[in-house]
Design an enzyme around this catalytic site. Sequence first.
Site, PDB file in Angstrom:
ATOM      1  CB  THR A   1      -2.075  -5.507   6.478  1.00  0.00           C
ATOM      2  OG1 THR A   1      -2.699  -5.783   5.258  1.00  0.00           O
ATOM      3  CG2 THR A   1      -3.117  -5.610   7.562  1.00  0.00           C
TER       4      THR A   1
ATOM      5  CG  ASP B   1      -4.100  -0.894   6.635  1.00  0.00           C
ATOM      6  OD1 ASP B   1      -3.592  -0.590   5.534  1.00  0.00           O
ATOM      7  OD2 ASP B   1      -4.147  -2.050   7.063  1.00  0.00           O
TER       8      ASP B   1
ATOM      9  NE  ARG C   1      -1.445   2.549   0.921  1.00  0.00           N
ATOM     10  CZ  ARG C   1      -0.472   3.446   1.050  1.00  0.00           C
ATOM     11  NH1 ARG C   1       0.727   3.068   1.403  1.00  0.00           N
ATOM     12  NH2 ARG C   1      -0.696   4.708   0.860  1.00  0.00           N
TER      13      ARG C   1
ATOM     14  CE  LYS D   1      -5.907  -4.003   4.351  1.00  0.00           C
ATOM     15  NZ  LYS D   1      -4.541  -3.560   4.521  1.00  0.00           N
TER      16      LYS D   1
ATOM     17  N   GLY E   1      -1.841 -10.576   5.006  1.00  0.00           N
ATOM     18  CA  GLY E   1      -1.175 -11.572   4.176  1.00  0.00           C
ATOM     19  C   GLY E   1      -1.751 -11.528   2.771  1.00  0.00           C
TER      20      GLY E   1
ATOM     21  CB  SER F   1       3.937  -4.833   6.616  1.00  0.00           C
ATOM     22  OG  SER F   1       2.882  -3.986   6.234  1.00  0.00           O
TER      23      SER F   1
ATOM     24  CG  ASP G   1       3.887  -0.738   7.093  1.00  0.00           C
ATOM     25  OD1 ASP G   1       2.880  -1.436   6.915  1.00  0.00           O
ATOM     26  OD2 ASP G   1       5.000  -0.981   6.577  1.00  0.00           O
TER      27      ASP G   1
ATOM     28  CB  SER H   1      -0.494   0.119   6.702  1.00  0.00           C
ATOM     29  OG  SER H   1       0.143  -1.065   7.088  1.00  0.00           O
TER      30      SER H   1
END
Lengths: 273, 223
Positions: free
Chosen positions: A40, A56, A58, A72, A86, A168, A205, A208
Amino acid sequence: MSQSAVDVPPKGGFSFDLCKRNDMLTQKGLKAPSFLKTGTTIVGLIFKDGVILGADTRATEGPIVADKNCEKIHYMAPNIYCCGAGTAADTEAVTDMVSSQLRLHRYQTSRDSRIITALTLLKKHLFSYQGHVSAALVLGGVDITGPHLHTIYPHGSTDTLPFATMGSGSLAAMSVFEAKYKEGLTRDEGIKLVAEAICSGIFNDLGSGSNVDICVITKGNNEYLRNYMEPNPRTYVSSKGYSFTKKTEVLLTKITPLLERVEITEVGEAMEE
Amino acid sequence: MTKQHANWSPYDNNGGTCVAIAGSDYCVIAADTRMSTGYSILSRDYSKIHKLADKAVLSSSGFQADVKALQKVLKSRHLIYQHQHNKQMSCPAMAQLLSNTLYFKRFFPYYAFNVLGGLDEEGKGCVFTYDAVGSYERVGYGAQGSGSTLIMPFLDNQLKSPSPLLLPKQDSNTPLSEAEAVDLVKTVFASATERDIYTGDKLEIMILKADGIKTELMDLRKD
């Protein structure tokens, strides 16, 4: 009968009776089951007329992408939305729960919900679970007192900020915000900046990816732009396609009767009525 | 008193996926070009394919520092072979050399997951698949790395290798043409990229034939 039944606390919630046993098992080498985390990148910023949230899409389970296009940005109230990072189950459960509580509160008070109400309900819940409810949230909205943006950490602490990132990919997104954020952004400038921050998380990242979701909240109005940007189309689709013609091979067919067939001949008198 | 475990590891996993398919007169070796550590990307343009000899190409995923060290050892051993025998090593010979080199470090392994591809003495494609300590087998196709669990079942379905236990001995090489094999590799990597976070950026495809090596580059998802 089992004498070692686990006692559930009278008011519900978690029972920590098995913690010692779990510790012993991990020492012996047993791996705990993994959770579905959202990896995320989630962001929020305050602009001239309100709040813009971005995320995002994913969801990962370790190194595998479990959902390429999950949502999300969660609904809390008509004027409040919350992004969650999380453990996916935790963010869903906690935002649904507080969303219901807010609705009941609206019925009781005949007033629009305030962001600080949602904030207090969330932080109280998370603190009472001492960080075991792994939900890191970016809460934003516009109420009678103006636009608000908060971050909430899994242990229950909160921050009030003009722009925020979590997950992240938060460092990748924050680098964009720190470079380009200024007060009094217009709606289009704000959306462009949020999309840029999320894209930075998506491409830099590994936790994500996929698409950008955006939610714009202003006084009296909200706009949920699902899949605002889709910068990751599939790169190669074979023109001829693939077929899966091989069926299961039948090696042997054998019929084993379970019961012996017994022939019954009509004997005896007919039943009385 | 429980045993103290090290909180420093000499290994790291740089991710990535490698695939090779053997044909009747060609061999296709492919790998993605993403090098990562943890959740970060170190390079979007790192080649995991390395030519060892004219007819032998090695593709390795895993810990790239160990891969580099392994390539150095193989390169120098190949040079010695060339001086001693006045010819290049064949692919099956290189395969055995790789296996021995890996087993030499049985108790402090090279964290390298290898797929060796090339042409054998008869000019037919050959692929050898390895584990980290040198156990190897000649196969018709192979996949190693983070996306291997996603790719191998699909290759099994499309290219099913006959069991080595069946007699008479059947050829494990695929009857597909070179273009079809390349199409299969592209499809398989595009699919693995969708679901594996460590695979992506670009796909490098090397096609080995008797007359030389051709390289192709294809874009993959960068997220």
